[in-house]
Write an enzyme that holds these catalytic residues in place. Sequence first.
Site, PDB file in Angstrom:
ATOM      1  N   ILE A 286       0.810  -1.222   0.000  1.00 23.46           N
ATOM      2  CA  ILE A 286       0.000   0.000   0.000  1.00 23.46           C
ATOM      3  C   ILE A 286       0.842   1.269   0.000  1.00 23.46           C
ATOM      4  CG2 ILE A 286      -1.922  -1.155   1.168  1.00 23.46           C
ATOM      5  CD1 ILE A 286      -1.103   0.455   3.715  1.00 23.46           C
ATOM      6  N   CYS A 347      -2.496 -11.911   0.296  1.00 27.07           N
ATOM      7  CA  CYS A 347      -1.332 -11.050   0.442  1.00 27.07           C
ATOM      8  C   CYS A 347      -0.970 -11.120   1.908  1.00 27.07           C
ATOM      9  CB  CYS A 347      -1.616  -9.634  -0.039  1.00 27.07           C
ATOM     10  SG  CYS A 347      -3.060  -8.856   0.653  1.00 27.07           S
ATOM     11  N   ASP A 349      -2.698  -9.420   4.715  1.00 25.21           N
ATOM     12  CA  ASP A 349      -3.884  -9.573   5.533  1.00 25.21           C
ATOM     13  C   ASP A 349      -5.107 -10.001   4.754  1.00 25.21           C
ATOM     14  OD1 ASP A 349      -3.046  -8.839   8.253  1.00 25.21           O
ATOM     15  OD2 ASP A 349      -2.397  -7.020   7.224  1.00 25.21           O
ATOM     16  N   TRP A 351      -6.900  -8.133   2.627  1.00 21.22           N
ATOM     17  CA  TRP A 351      -7.982  -7.170   2.399  1.00 21.22           C
ATOM     18  C   TRP A 351      -7.589  -6.066   1.425  1.00 21.22           C
ATOM     19  CZ3 TRP A 351      -7.787  -6.931   8.308  1.00 21.22           C
ATOM     20  CH2 TRP A 351      -6.635  -6.237   8.731  1.00 21.22           C
ATOM     21  N   ASP A 352      -6.377  -6.084   0.917  1.00 21.53           N
ATOM     22  CA  ASP A 352      -5.997  -5.083  -0.073  1.00 21.53           C
ATOM     23  C   ASP A 352      -5.750  -5.730  -1.437  1.00 21.53           C
ATOM     24  OD1 ASP A 352      -6.041  -2.743   1.566  1.00 21.53           O
ATOM     25  OD2 ASP A 352      -4.263  -3.510   2.567  1.00 21.53           O
ATOM     26  N   ARG A 393      -7.909   3.310   4.766  1.00 21.39           N
ATOM     27  CA  ARG A 393      -7.263   3.571   3.482  1.00 21.39           C
ATOM     28  C   ARG A 393      -7.638   4.955   2.938  1.00 21.39           C
ATOM     29  NH1 ARG A 393      -4.393   0.407   5.173  1.00 21.39           N
ATOM     30  NH2 ARG A 393      -4.266  -1.810   4.689  1.00 21.39           N
TER      31      ARG A 393
END
Lengths: 575, 717
Positions: A286, A347, A349, A351-352, A393
């Site tokens: 991120i 990935c 966690d 959630w991205d 985010r």
Amino acid sequence: TLKDGTNWEQNEEIPRLPGETRVTDKDVIYMCPFNGPVKGRVYITNYRLYLRSVENDPVVILNVPLGVISRIEKMGGASSRGENSYGLDITCKDMRNLRFALKQEGHSRRDIFEVLTKYAFPQSHNLPFFAFLNEEKFPENGWMVYNPMSEYRRQGLPNERWRVTFINEHYGLCDTYPSLLVVPYNATDEDLKKVAAFRSRNRIPVLSWIHPETQAVIMRCSQPLVGMNILFLTELLNLNLFGQTFYHFCLFPSQMTNSFLATGGGYEGEDAYPNAELFFLDIHNIHVMRESLKKLKDIVYPNVEESHWLSSLESTHWLEHIKLVLTGAIQVADKVSSGRSSVLVHCSDGWDRTAQLTSLAMLMLDSYYRTIEGFEVLVQKEWISFGHKFASRIGHGDKNHADADRSPIFLQFIDCVWQMSKQFPTAFEFNEQFLITILDHLYSCRFGTFLYNSEFLREKEKVTEKTLSLWSLINSEKSKYTNPFYSKELNRALYPVASMRHLELWVNYYIRWNPRIRQQQPNPVEQRYMELLALRDDYIRRLEELQITNNSKISNSSASSASPSQMVSQVQTHF
Amino acid sequence: EIHIKEPIEKEVNPRLLPGELLLCEASTVYKYLQEDGSNRGTYGKLVCTNFKISFLDDDSTSDDNEPQFKNKIVGENDITLQCVDQIYGVYDEKKKLLTGQLRKYPEKLIIYCKDLRVFNFCLRYTKEEEVKRIVSGIVHHSQTPKLLKRLFLFSYASAAPNNTGGRNQTVMFETLEDWRDELQRTKGNVKYKAVTTNEGYRVSEKLPLYFVVPICISEESILKYEGRGIPIWCWSCHNGAALLKMSAFPKEQDDSTSQMQKAFLDGIYKTISKPPYEILKLDDLSSSLPSLQDIQTAYTRFKQLFLIDNSTDFWATDVKWFSLLESTNWLEIIRRVLKKAIEVAECLEIQHTNVLLIEESATDLCCVISSLVQVMMDSYSRTKSGFQSLIQKEWVIGGHGFLDRCNHLHKSEKEEAPVFLLLLNCVWQLVQQYPPAFEFTETYLTVLSDSLYVPIFSTFFFNSQHQRDTNKSGESLKTQSGPFRFLTVWDWAVQFDSKAQAFLNNPLYAEKPKPDKSQRKTARFKHQRQLSLPLTQAKPCTKRGFFREETDHLIKNILGKRIGKFINSSDEPPNSLREFYDSWHSKPVDYHGLLLPRIDGPEIKVWAQRYLRWIPEAQLHGGGTIATAAKILDLMEEVQSLQVKMDEEHSQAVSGDVHSVPMLRNSARLSSLFPFALLQRQSVKPALPTSTWKDLEDEDDLVKRDDEFVDLSGDML
């Protein structure tokens, strides 16, 4: 009523939503980066910042939901010299900055700065989001769009291999997952609990999508914690029973696995699963994405980098990231579709990057998700219900603009969708405006749709009861978001070409504030098509009328009486 | 899985055109399919004629897959000798350029074409003497210098049946009448006249037989320096301002000569700057635009990016694609040329000045700029016949040296420069920015660019009208051959049947409304444009837009070159160009009015159809602009058939059923490379990049960070 559903109150200069209240207004000079300083009056409500120029020709209007504001700074001091050097500098999340100059006398900016800060960052001031105050009414209720049970039923679930479990009903197993999960039929709730202990944040492998023919599945989870491989086999046993090769997509760059192992993170070692193949997809985290978008903004706002546009664009790496995300999704979709294998995507966690990959692969494989409602379901399911941390985010209502948790992951996903729709202009029911509207309300806080980090928190805050859904707005005026070229095609895998030769910067989104780079609206090709459609319908109508009158005139002509309905139905099925 | 079929012994003969002779051939040649890195391909015969190199598939029975868009002259596996760009031989996995005499014969032959096709032939299974003959034949006939008279053009013209072809509305500009009509059409006849001074080419062999000059120019002055220093008319704007071009004097060593030339020029300028003529602005294109050498270098680098041998190359260059594109400079040249055309349009339209383009020969960049200005300002040039007439006027008759610039005869590489292609590339930018404004499609431009290398048309195979005329008579050949009857490329029926020709016509083009109506409209339109400058023009802010620093420079440039005594020095606000551009773009587009290209960085694009069309990796199945175009075509046909039905109902005729075959069946699955895709791959396999991520060195610390960044310092506060 304006197009976006905003009502103009009579005798009032600014648009206001039901529930929107005016807070303050002030004379300012808007430092327009394109036309130079513009004298105007700025109005602040609990929802938006609205500016109208004093001059009418041309009239300059700014209509900015406070939710898009990322940062407010004071520029200049009371003693600053130089014209227009005293005022406010506002950084927005939607690729623009706003600068207002104020009069230096009497601390004129203190009030406006305080009001703006308070209403732009309600979470930092113990105020509710505007979504909780919004009193708009829509004929459609967007909260009804996604029902997990009916979505799984649509996929043909549960079946003899997969079951629906309510183990997470009160978010006891995993507080970032939805309450309803689909897991292997043989895995007992006890198994699931054991498995959860070995997955980061208890995000166990669950089913996202099942191929209607091959029964291959896309699963998602978080990364495993180290030292769990042996026990983890139990969950896999259930999968291997299906006799399929099993692919594992690990989204972070392969060179990083060592550091992950060192810090307690693990990845699925190939030796742990004899039937599994492991892929690393080299998609960056991120922080890299955030920096990339920052660089992109630098080259497009306020002015487009001219002399070395292409190399500047390349140096932002933005399209390169898009390419890698699309490439990963293509690989996942290809394994499931042509390889007839199941895949597990994760990935760190889950959630991205995981959400990006699973949702894009699903979009490629399942044409339902390419419709307006289907896409809403996809976002609702893979992103919102599976705990993409929208609040962190995006930083909704939070003043901490430098928060390292912020990242344009969802924007990147929407960009990928746009790239696909650009490459396949007839494959999506929705148009570009639909995607832009989603992004606008990702920040606006007018709807509850993207608020909070998880279903658990949204339930706690009673979001569906107290706020409106973005899909209410969209579904109440679908024609505005519909692509006229859409041709429905069932069960066709749609693979974009993830090559720089085809990827383009989404000018209509990223450079939309620049009046010099403006796409023709409406799109002439689309316009021509609509004209033709209208012409066709007109002909059909007139033809029917003609045939009716002719038939009544000539009662004995059986041949011509058969033709009108035949012709009309043929025409209709054609579209 | 490798599909190498056993060679089938079968006699396949090449299809020859009239006048075409088979020169050499080789059998059992293996042609690799381009589409993947595997060794899949077909056996066949490779032949070389005096017109083309051709691969004849042994297994060519499968004609059921007849493509919808087919060139009747040059087939899928044909390469005209002029279309060959470079030939490489592969020796022990090493590529070597083949040019002249060969000592060793290669195992593989790679032919790169000027239309960007790449052919890979394996000669390992071919008899040695056949390899020798075919390789040296191909290299000799396509790569070595040639006499003009040995061009296939002449054999074809003398052998082909006397078919004058279908009439088309293209004005050829070969007669005085054509020029007079053009003057009348543009209302330039008040101040300009068509002259016959060059009859018998007594002025110059470079000038056309007839051309147009200001009325006040005398015959003596035209004759004085072989037409140099004479303003030659290109076009007149609706407001009377004219676009002119002039061939400059070469740099003279001799002082007195240059003094005389200077005096001559001053006299000319003086004459044509007096009323009724508008103020004159000069633009020396040789200093304000890139040189021909720059253009050639840029294009050579640019095209290299599209001559891709295999999938690995494609993906290897993909990561750096944008910087590779930029480093060629080709798109930047296109941008500069478009910008120059905007500048000229501004002078004509807003400032009402005449513009005189100057260049050494006035047949290269002058042609590009004057054509582009006319395409932008004269909607007639955006119709098919108008565009073709424009090419005739400015290029073919105007004396662009196609033969030298395309190096058709392999005489000198120094003269080679893709000037005409540059124009087509610029026009393409306009076509894709304003699709409803053009009667023709990008496919039209693509096939027009391909026609540069088809030597059965005289259009692109002479340097001047004089050269064509003198070679047409056939005097150097046997007398009975008589004058040659050359074909013109504008007779599209020679290359395409009517079905294929449909792809050249733009379904989005909205024809201009009736003349009387449109005149009123354009008058109002003009008025709007002039009053449309924003009233609140702020002082120039820190713009990084495209006119940033260059505006002043440009104005100075023009000012400096104007003849001092004729300047009305009060005009020209410094940012008038910027205003012109911005204000035009802030208005809705009138597709029959003035058209200005958008030239900011993201707006200049790669002409994907021309450059990517043979690359399977770049193919989108069921995607691309063709997907929407196909839907529009289908709908148009439907509307047309409904119209027919309506008419029938009206007339009560009980006629047979209406046959309207949708042009593009199953349009959803068309390749985006349509109509050029070589083979419609049925595979549903996605194209997967094979390249790897390049390092983000400067962001290393970020790369290594976890997504879950926990800022402890924040918590402690």
